[in-house]
Design an enzyme around this catalytic site. Structure first.
Site, mmCIF file in Angstrom:
data_model
loop_
_atom_site.group_PDB
_atom_site.id
_atom_site.type_symbol
_atom_site.label_atom_id
_atom_site.label_comp_id
_atom_site.label_asym_id
_atom_site.label_seq_id
_atom_site.Cartn_x
_atom_site.Cartn_y
_atom_site.Cartn_z
ATOM 1 N N ARG A 79 1.079 -1.152 0.296
ATOM 2 C CA ARG A 79 -0.019 0.093 -0.177
ATOM 3 C C ARG A 79 0.839 0.675 -0.319
ATOM 4 O O ARG A 79 2.029 1.608 1.096
ATOM 5 C CB ARG A 79 -0.816 0.262 1.237
ATOM 6 C CG ARG A 79 -2.238 -1.507 0.802
ATOM 7 C CD ARG A 79 -2.821 -1.260 2.382
ATOM 8 N NE ARG A 79 -4.253 -1.594 2.139
ATOM 9 C CZ ARG A 79 -4.156 -3.355 2.430
ATOM 10 N NH1 ARG A 79 -2.813 -4.270 2.568
ATOM 11 N NH2 ARG A 79 -5.200 -3.996 2.093
ATOM 12 N N HIS A 183 3.347 -13.190 -4.629
ATOM 13 C CA HIS A 183 2.301 -12.856 -3.439
ATOM 14 C C HIS A 183 1.978 -14.072 -3.874
ATOM 15 O O HIS A 183 1.054 -14.640 -3.406
ATOM 16 C CB HIS A 183 1.686 -12.438 -4.046
ATOM 17 C CG HIS A 183 0.429 -11.822 -2.882
ATOM 18 N ND1 HIS A 183 0.131 -12.679 -2.161
ATOM 19 C CD2 HIS A 183 0.854 -10.391 -2.790
ATOM 20 C CE1 HIS A 183 -0.607 -12.175 -1.728
ATOM 21 N NE2 HIS A 183 -0.743 -10.255 -1.641
ATOM 22 N N SER A 184 2.974 -15.354 -3.281
ATOM 23 C CA SER A 184 2.620 -16.861 -3.167
ATOM 24 C C SER A 184 1.669 -17.434 -1.595
ATOM 25 O O SER A 184 2.184 -16.677 -0.825
ATOM 26 C CB SER A 184 3.642 -18.077 -3.568
ATOM 27 O OG SER A 184 4.730 -18.011 -4.941
ATOM 28 N N GLU A 321 6.183 -12.131 1.735
ATOM 29 C CA GLU A 321 6.029 -11.804 0.584
ATOM 30 C C GLU A 321 7.760 -10.894 1.276
ATOM 31 O O GLU A 321 7.395 -9.417 1.763
ATOM 32 C CB GLU A 321 5.288 -11.124 0.368
ATOM 33 C CG GLU A 321 3.640 -11.299 0.222
ATOM 34 C CD GLU A 321 2.011 -10.589 0.443
ATOM 35 O OE1 GLU A 321 2.720 -9.032 -0.308
ATOM 36 O OE2 GLU A 321 1.520 -11.119 1.421
#
Length: 357
Positions: A79, A183-184, A321
């Site tokens: 973000r 982003h697994s 991540e």
């Protein structure tokens, strides 16, 4: 060994391929759509192979996926306050797609970010594939004609251990801002096996980044000591998610960046996290080159008919991540992922999968 197989077509008719890397003990699938990890198959203590990665069996699932399963996220992950990046004294504006009145940004763009683009196969070998994706100057609000690359390599390091390495890079013809991640979502017991709440997690972090109410970083590093974010010793992932804590309430669980010890620019990957699943005996070590690692326990997952027909719910998997600190462009005292023609962006993620008796 590398096998290239069709994985469906986009609505435009563009074919998507899966690049399957195979060793004696493991198999990993990578999609040309979003440079996405589609599967990670490794043995448990009994030698039984299972897929540990949450995801989908067809390209249709990934097209509408808001959870970014397995995806390469960028150019700016996480973000960003006011959807605004500061670079060289100038302001650049990302799409507004998150927070109250959609005033902030999350993962650059859910429609046109790196995880929603077709990546081209640049070259490959028996144990690796190299994918590439280009963005023009000004695209998604950031300067520079940019070329992003994602290299995936799979190797057996011993008879009972396998290493998956991801190397991300970006070259540009003008200074720009890059903060990529993978982003697994992993469940070491298998992607269809209940939750990760009982998996033991260790993180090499003395501090974490608390969130504001809108989930943007507060801009400070806070000690993990005495908080639910203290994973310096092994703890079950779900042990403290129900205890009263303002930060856990804001994220509906873990959705926070932890500051991994020992960051140095351009250094080799260093230990960030260790995960153990007692049920299967599988273990995973994560090594990173980034300052931080975002811990997300899939608190908003609600995916019916996912891979193998499974339904994913909160805590079905956990994402670790690697990243520069979220919103770091607004905090000069933190490391900055500025990419220039003279200094391309380069970061490495290493997953080591093994078993314990």
């Amino acid at each position: 060994m590398l096998s290239i197989v069709p994985f469906g077509k986009l609505p435009s008719g563009t074919p998507i391929y899966e690049y399957v890397l195979i060793t004696h003990r493991a198999q990993v699938g990578i999609l040309g759509f979003g440079a996405t990890l589609q599967s990670v198959r490794v043995p448990d203590r009994q030698g039984e192979i299972d897929d540990l990665l949450l995801g989908f069996d067809s390209i249709d699932g990934y097209l509408g996926d808001p959870a970014c399963f397995g995806a390469t996220v960028g150019p700016v992950a996480n973000r960003t306050d006011r959807a605004e990046v500061t670079l060289g004294g100038r302001f650049y504006h990302l799409p507004r797609n998150d927070g109250p009145d959609q005033r902030n940004n999350n993962h650059t763009s859910f429609e046109h970010g790196l995880h929603k683009r077709v990546w081209q196969l640049e070259r490959h070998g028996d144990d690796y594939v190299l994918l590439t994706c280009a963005m023009a100057d000004g695209e998604l609000g950031l300067p520079g004609n940019r070329t992003f690359r994602a290299m995936f390599r799979l190797e057996d390091t011993t008879a009972d251990a396998t290493r998956l390495t991801i190397r991300y890079s970006c070259s540009t013809d003008a200074p720009t801002y890059v903060n990529m991640t993978n982003h697994s979502y992993l469940n070491l017991a298998g992607h269809a096996c209940d939750t990760v709440d009982d998996e033991l997690l260790t993180v090499q972090a003395d501090d974490y980044l608390p969130l504001r109410e809108d989930h943007v970083s507060q801009g400070v590093l806070s000690p993990v000591a005495g908080t639910p974010f203290d994973f310096r010793e092994p703890k079950p992932v779900g042990q403290r998610t129900q205890q009263p804590d303002q930060q856990l309430e804001r994220g509906r669980g873990y959705d926070h960046c932890l500051a991994i010890r020992g960051w140095e620019a351009d250094a080799e990957p260093r230990p960030a996290a260790h995960v153990t699943d007692a049920r299967s005996g599988r273990t995973m070590d994560l090594l990173v080159t980034t300052p931080g690692m975002h811990l997300y326990t899939g608190n908003w997952l609600d995916d019916v008919g996912a891979k193998d027909g499974v339904t994913y719910r909160p805590h079905s998997g956990m994402a670790l991540e690697p990243e520069f600190y979220p919103d770091c462009c607004h905090h000069d005292m933190w490391p900055q992922p500025v990419c220039t023609p003279e200094h391309p962006y380069r970061q490495t993620i290493v997953y080591r999968f093994g078993v314990q008796e």
